[in-house]
Design a protein around this motif. Structure first.
Motif, short mmCIF file in Angstrom:
data_model
loop_
_atom_site.label_atom_id
_atom_site.label_comp_id
_atom_site.label_asym_id
_atom_site.label_seq_id
_atom_site.Cartn_x
_atom_site.Cartn_y
_atom_site.Cartn_z
N TRP A 45 27.00 -3.43 46.04
CA TRP A 45 27.51 -1.91 46.05
C TRP A 45 26.86 -0.99 46.93
N ALA A 46 25.44 -1.08 46.74
CA ALA A 46 24.50 -0.17 47.75
C ALA A 46 24.43 -0.55 49.11
N THR A 47 24.55 -2.02 49.14
CA THR A 47 24.34 -2.33 50.62
C THR A 47 25.69 -2.00 51.48
N MET A 48 26.90 -2.03 50.80
CA MET A 48 27.99 -1.80 51.49
C MET A 48 28.18 -0.25 51.78
N ALA A 49 27.75 0.63 50.61
CA ALA A 49 27.78 1.98 50.79
C ALA A 49 26.96 2.73 52.15
N LYS A 50 25.90 1.77 52.26
CA LYS A 50 24.66 2.13 53.28
C LYS A 50 25.17 1.53 54.70
N SER A 51 26.31 0.65 54.90
CA SER A 51 26.36 -0.05 55.85
C SER A 51 26.34 0.65 57.34
N SER A 52 27.00 1.86 57.09
CA SER A 52 26.91 2.50 58.41
C SER A 52 25.90 3.83 58.59
N GLY A 53 25.06 3.68 58.02
CA GLY A 53 23.70 4.74 58.01
C GLY A 53 24.02 5.79 56.87
N SER A 54 24.95 5.92 56.18
CA SER A 54 24.80 7.01 55.15
C SER A 54 24.13 6.61 53.86
N GLN A 55 23.49 7.63 53.22
CA GLN A 55 22.63 7.27 52.09
C GLN A 55 23.69 7.42 50.85
N VAL A 56 23.41 6.43 49.87
CA VAL A 56 24.36 6.35 48.73
C VAL A 56 23.41 6.86 47.37
N TRP A 57 23.73 7.94 46.86
CA TRP A 57 23.12 8.37 45.42
C TRP A 57 24.01 7.89 44.31
N MET A 58 23.33 7.45 43.01
CA MET A 58 24.08 7.15 42.07
C MET A 58 24.18 8.35 41.19
N GLN A 59 25.33 8.75 40.69
CA GLN A 59 25.47 9.70 39.70
C GLN A 59 25.34 8.88 38.33
N ILE A 60 24.32 9.63 37.35
CA ILE A 60 24.04 9.00 36.06
C ILE A 60 24.56 10.01 35.10
N ASN A 61 24.88 9.51 33.98
CA ASN A 61 25.43 10.48 33.03
C ASN A 61 25.74 9.88 31.65
N HIS A 62 25.77 10.79 30.52
CA HIS A 62 26.03 10.39 29.16
C HIS A 62 27.12 11.50 28.83
N PRO A 63 28.39 11.10 28.15
CA PRO A 63 29.31 12.13 28.00
C PRO A 63 29.19 12.94 26.87
N GLY A 64 28.16 12.63 25.89
CA GLY A 64 28.03 13.55 24.73
C GLY A 64 29.27 13.44 23.96
N LYS A 65 29.86 14.52 23.45
CA LYS A 65 31.04 14.69 22.69
C LYS A 65 32.34 14.51 23.68
N GLN A 66 32.02 14.50 24.88
CA GLN A 66 33.35 14.79 25.99
C GLN A 66 33.86 13.09 26.31
N ALA A 67 34.37 12.61 25.32
CA ALA A 67 35.02 11.27 25.48
C ALA A 67 36.34 11.27 24.55
N LEU A 68 37.20 10.58 25.30
CA LEU A 68 38.49 10.62 24.37
C LEU A 68 38.55 9.84 23.05
N ARG A 69 39.21 10.48 22.26
CA ARG A 69 39.20 9.77 20.75
C ARG A 69 39.50 8.26 21.05
N GLY A 70 38.73 7.34 20.31
CA GLY A 70 39.02 6.12 20.06
C GLY A 70 38.28 5.33 21.45
N LEU A 71 37.92 5.87 22.30
CA LEU A 71 37.12 5.04 23.30
C LEU A 71 35.80 4.66 22.79
N ASN A 72 34.77 5.48 22.17
CA ASN A 72 33.73 4.96 21.64
C ASN A 72 33.81 4.84 20.09
#
Length: 415
Positions: free
Chosen positions: A91-118
């Motif tokens: 994933w990282a290699t393909m995203a950088k294949s033309s010289g762009s940087q790629v930053w991964m957004q990391i997250n925890h939803p807390g309460k903000q997840a649909l009923r039944g998903l977790n």
């Protein structure tokens, strides 16, 4: 305009020494293209390989979750350990294949997840959603101190794996009502211990996450954050508290701050049709707030939301109130839009307000996520996006897909 005269086409050097080749950044979009085990799917990798051809400065990924028991939506990529490292590297290699940087957004939803998903949802305090949202989102359980410390370490672990996989940096999601945002908000965070009770304590969670991540990845690896200018919610995170949080993060060493605003309960970041006339005329939604930040801090700033034209982007950059223009939805309907802008051309398509024709659904703001997610799925599967697809059709198909996703996640938890 020519490429040579455009400020947006010029490079920018972060304090870490990383050179970003131009001032355009793809803001995080919800791809929902993780596979059943939480790894990146071939379609996700193909999507980023396509975007890489646009020559944009940075590609920021959509939500990558730090805990498989705390998903934000079906189809999230999950990183708790190195089980998907081979595919993360691709994933990282393909995203950088033309010289762009790629930053991964990391997250925890807390309460903000649909009923039944977790199995359950958690938050700083057990505060329910507004009445109109309670059918979709359950009241969360209050986190314990031990659980808070564990979540902090999970952010650091995910960031370290992203670095090992070859991602150029990470972005903490501290906006839009997710867990970091919940800790910052006096509405959601009603604790009276070291994690709440006053603005300094409410900031402790995000600062401890930053410190833990920095300890894992070192000084040269960029750490950015997406932060609300305000929640636009009674009793919520205010501009004054946001400015104080930005100062604290700047002093701690954050590399870049992306300014946004709103939550699922007050989705101003998704509802372009509700924008003030004065804001719409200059395009960027949060530019007034960026000016206030500039008076207090020299931290590099990215403003996302509202940009519709080359002139709008260039004017904002030349005014000196931001360093990067964040664009998102245009790339779901025109994957190579950045290449045109960098070369002084307007995009071929325009992001327009979406509607299902049903006011209650439109007011929820979710269509602005799900419609564009469907277009990204098309690109990831090698099919052209449909810029004029009807909103109601997209909404109904998304209900089906999310229902199947929640069912599959329940089956995985039970197995």
């Amino acid at each position: 305009m020519t490429n040579d005269s455009l400020l947006l086409a010029q490079p920018f050097t972060l304090k870490s020494g990383m050179i970003i080749k131009n001032r355009l950044i793809k803001a995080a979009l919800s791809e929902a293209l993780g596979n059943a085990e939480g790894g990146p799917s071939p379609a996700l990798i193909k999507l980023y390989r396509t975007w890489a051809q646009s020559d944009i400065g940075v590609l920021i990924t959509g939500n990558v979750m730090i805990d498989r028991d705390a998903l934000g939506e079906p189809g999230n990529v999950i990183i708790e350990d190195e089980r998907h490292l081979v595919f993360l590297k691709e994933w990282a290699t393909m995203a950088k294949s033309s010289g762009s940087q790629v930053w991964m957004q990391i997250n925890h939803p807390g309460k903000q997840a649909l009923r039944g998903l977790n199995k359950e949802t958690v938050s700083p305090s057990a505060v329910p959603f507004s009445p109109k949202m309670q059918a979709l989102f359950a009241t969360p359980r209050e986190l314990t101190h031990v659980e808070i410390e564990d979540i902090i370490q999970r952010f650091a672990t995910t960031a370290a794996i992203a670095q090992k996989a070859g991602f150029s940096g990470i972005q903490l999601h501290g906006a839009h009502g997710y867990l970091i945002s919940q800790f910052l908000s006096p509405h959601h965070n009603r604790r009276n211990d070291q994690w709440g009770g006053n603005p300094e304590n409410r900031r402790r969670f995000v600062l401890e996450i930053y410190k833990s991540v920095r300890a894992k990845v070192g000084a040269a690896f960029p750490i950015a954050i997406k932060l609300n200018s305000a929640d636009f919610q009674r009793g919520g995170f205010t501009e004054e508290e946001s400015l104080a949080t930005i100062q604290a993060l700047d002093e701690a060493g954050i590399d870049l701050i992306e300014i946004s605003g709103g939550t699922y309960e007050k989705p101003v970041m998704m509802q372009s049709s509700h924008t003030k006339v004065s804001t719409a005329s200059r395009e960027a939604y949060f530019l007034d707030f960026a000016k206030k930040v500039r008076q207090l801090s020299t931290v590099p700033l990215m403003v996302t939301g509202g940009f519709r034209s080359l002139n709008g982007i260039e004017s904002a950059l030349k005014a000196g109130d931001l360093d990067f223009a964040g664009l998102g939805r245009i790339f779901a309907i025109e994957p190579l839009a950045a290449k045109r802008l960098i070369n002084g051309l307007e995009t071929q398509n325009q992001v327009k307000p979406l509607t299902t024709g049903i006011k209650f659904i439109d007011d929820l703001g979710s269509l602005e996520v799900t419609w564009y997610t469907r277009q990204m799925h098309r690109i990831g599967h090698g099919i052209k996006p449909i810029p004029d697809e009807h909103g109601l059709k997209s909404f109904l198909l998304d209900i089906k897909d999310k229902g199947l996703g929640i069912l599959k996640n329940r089956q995985l938890r039970a197995s």
